[in-house]
Design an enzyme around this catalytic site. Structure first.
Site, PDB file in Angstrom:
ATOM      1  N   ASP A  61     -12.699  18.349 -31.996  1.00 21.01           N
ATOM      2  CA  ASP A  61     -12.183  17.733 -32.946  1.00 21.01           C
ATOM      3  C   ASP A  61     -12.612  16.531 -32.982  1.00 21.01           C
ATOM      4  OD1 ASP A  61     -11.608  17.108 -35.609  1.00 21.01           O
ATOM      5  OD2 ASP A  61     -10.324  18.719 -34.907  1.00 21.01           O
ATOM      6  N   ASN A  88     -22.965  14.052 -36.044  1.00 22.49           N
ATOM      7  CA  ASN A  88     -23.579  14.956 -36.401  1.00 22.49           C
ATOM      8  C   ASN A  88     -21.856  15.788 -37.931  1.00 22.49           C
ATOM      9  OD1 ASN A  88     -24.855  17.668 -38.130  1.00 22.49           O
ATOM     10  ND2 ASN A  88     -23.451  18.654 -37.536  1.00 22.49           N
ATOM     11  N   TYR A 161     -16.101  10.549 -49.894  1.00 20.49           N
ATOM     12  CA  TYR A 161     -17.817  10.429 -48.461  1.00 20.49           C
ATOM     13  C   TYR A 161     -18.419   9.661 -48.848  1.00 20.49           C
ATOM     14  CZ  TYR A 161     -22.187  13.392 -46.499  1.00 20.49           C
ATOM     15  OH  TYR A 161     -23.148  13.822 -46.196  1.00 20.49           O
ATOM     16  N   LYS A 165     -19.312   7.066 -45.719  1.00 18.83           N
ATOM     17  CA  LYS A 165     -20.533   7.289 -44.463  1.00 18.83           C
ATOM     18  C   LYS A 165     -21.479   5.919 -45.232  1.00 18.83           C
ATOM     19  CE  LYS A 165     -21.871  11.826 -43.921  1.00 18.83           C
ATOM     20  NZ  LYS A 165     -22.229  11.666 -42.751  1.00 18.83           N
ATOM     21  N   THR A 196     -27.376  23.722 -46.152  1.00 22.23           N
ATOM     22  CA  THR A 196     -26.544  24.446 -45.136  1.00 22.23           C
ATOM     23  C   THR A 196     -25.016  24.156 -46.151  1.00 22.23           C
ATOM     24  OG1 THR A 196     -26.028  21.791 -45.303  1.00 22.23           O
ATOM     25  CG2 THR A 196     -27.344  22.470 -44.016  1.00 22.23           C
TER      26      THR A 196
END
Ligand SMILES: NC(=O)c1ccc[n+]([C@@H]2O[C@H](COP(=O)([O-])OP(=O)(O)OC[C@H]3O[C@@H](n4cnc5c(N)ncnc54)[C@H](OP(=O)(O)O)[C@@H]3O)[C@@H](O)[C@H]2O)c1
Length: 241
Positions: A61, A88, A161, A165, A196
């Protein structure tokens, strides 16, 4: 590239991580496929039937320092070195259109924990094995949504998000400069919009195709590329930082 690579992938139980695991195994490389819940990673166990000696399934994790350290120790027992580390694992909490008033700060923290601190933690834990490779490469899987110059369109915010990033991209640059002298190449790579769980069913790109393209471009990485932000073909991303 003819020699067998030793590769570690985080978030390898589904999506792009699973496709990358399959792509490396299919061409004969060795993969430490890490995920939070190995017992539930049915696709990884199915791959293990075929690639018994080349696949190591690990519990990691990336949010937890102890879990990452235990994963690194476990990998050291099986792998002599690490040639490629692919950070990833990622999460996209919240909704694209939520504005500041709807924003849950826990979502921002969760995104930073996994998407920015996770790769930093993982890279640090695996430094020992990376240093044993003659051509170590670290790939931080980023997103165009994290581009400062090309902020998402007005109707989309992606507070958690996008900013996580952007932070990841800065960590790519900082670690790349710290480890340049040791010959460890560290890059950000944008996979594109991929079908995905995260990308959704409308996404243009097939994960297996993207994984194949990423594997081929990771092969070509040299110290000339370190600190760059690349697309899945290995070209300098058209997303300005
Ligand atoms: N799909 C796209 O269009 C797209 C575009 C740009 C960038 N990306 C990036 O590509 C990467 C992979 O995305 P994806 O589309 O394959 O997403 P996905 O299908 O949602 O898979 C995410 C993976 O990350 C794992 N993960 C989440 N939190 C974790 C943690 N704390 N520790 C370890 N693993 C964890 C998940 O594991 P569990 O099963 O345990 O949740 C899962 O394996 C992400 O970094 C994402 O930001 C994707």
């Amino acid at each position: 590239m003819s020699k067998q690579l030793n590769v570690l992938i985080t978030g390898a139980n589904r999506g792009i991580g699973l496709a990358l695991t399959r792509a490396y195994l299919e061409r004969g490389d060795r993969v430490a496929a890490s995920c939070r819940q190995p017992a539930k990673a049915a696709e990884l166990h199915a791959l293990k039937e075929t690639y018994r000696d080349d696949l190591l399934i690990l519990r990691v994790d990336v949010n937890l320092g102890r879990s990452v350290a235990a994963g690194a120790e476990h990998t050291e027992e099986h792998f002599p070195r690490l040639d490629v580390l692919i950070n990833n694992a990622g999460v996209a909490p919240g909704r694209a259109h939520d504005g500041l008033e709807a924003l849950e700060m826990t979502q921002v923290r969760d995104a930073f924990e996994t998407n920015a601190l996770g790769p930093l933690r993982t890279t640090r834990a695996f430094l020992g094995l990376l240093r044993k490779s003659k051509q170590a490469r670290v790939v931080n899987v980023s997103s165009g949504i994290g581009s400062l110059a090309r902020k998402p369109p007005e109707r989309e915010h992606y507070y958690a998000y996008a900013a996580s990033k952007t932070a990841l991209n800065m960590f790519t640059r900082i670690t790349a400069s710290e480890f340049k002298g040791e010959g460890i190449c560290i890059v950000s790579v944008t996979p594109g919009w991929v079908r995905t769980d995260m990308g959704g069913g409308d996404a243009q790109l097939d994960p297996a195709v993207v994984a194949g393209e990423m594997v081929a471009s990771i092969d070509t990485l040299t110290m000339e590329h370190t600190s760059l932000w690349l697309d899945r073909h290995g070209k300098v991303s058209d997303y300005a930082w």
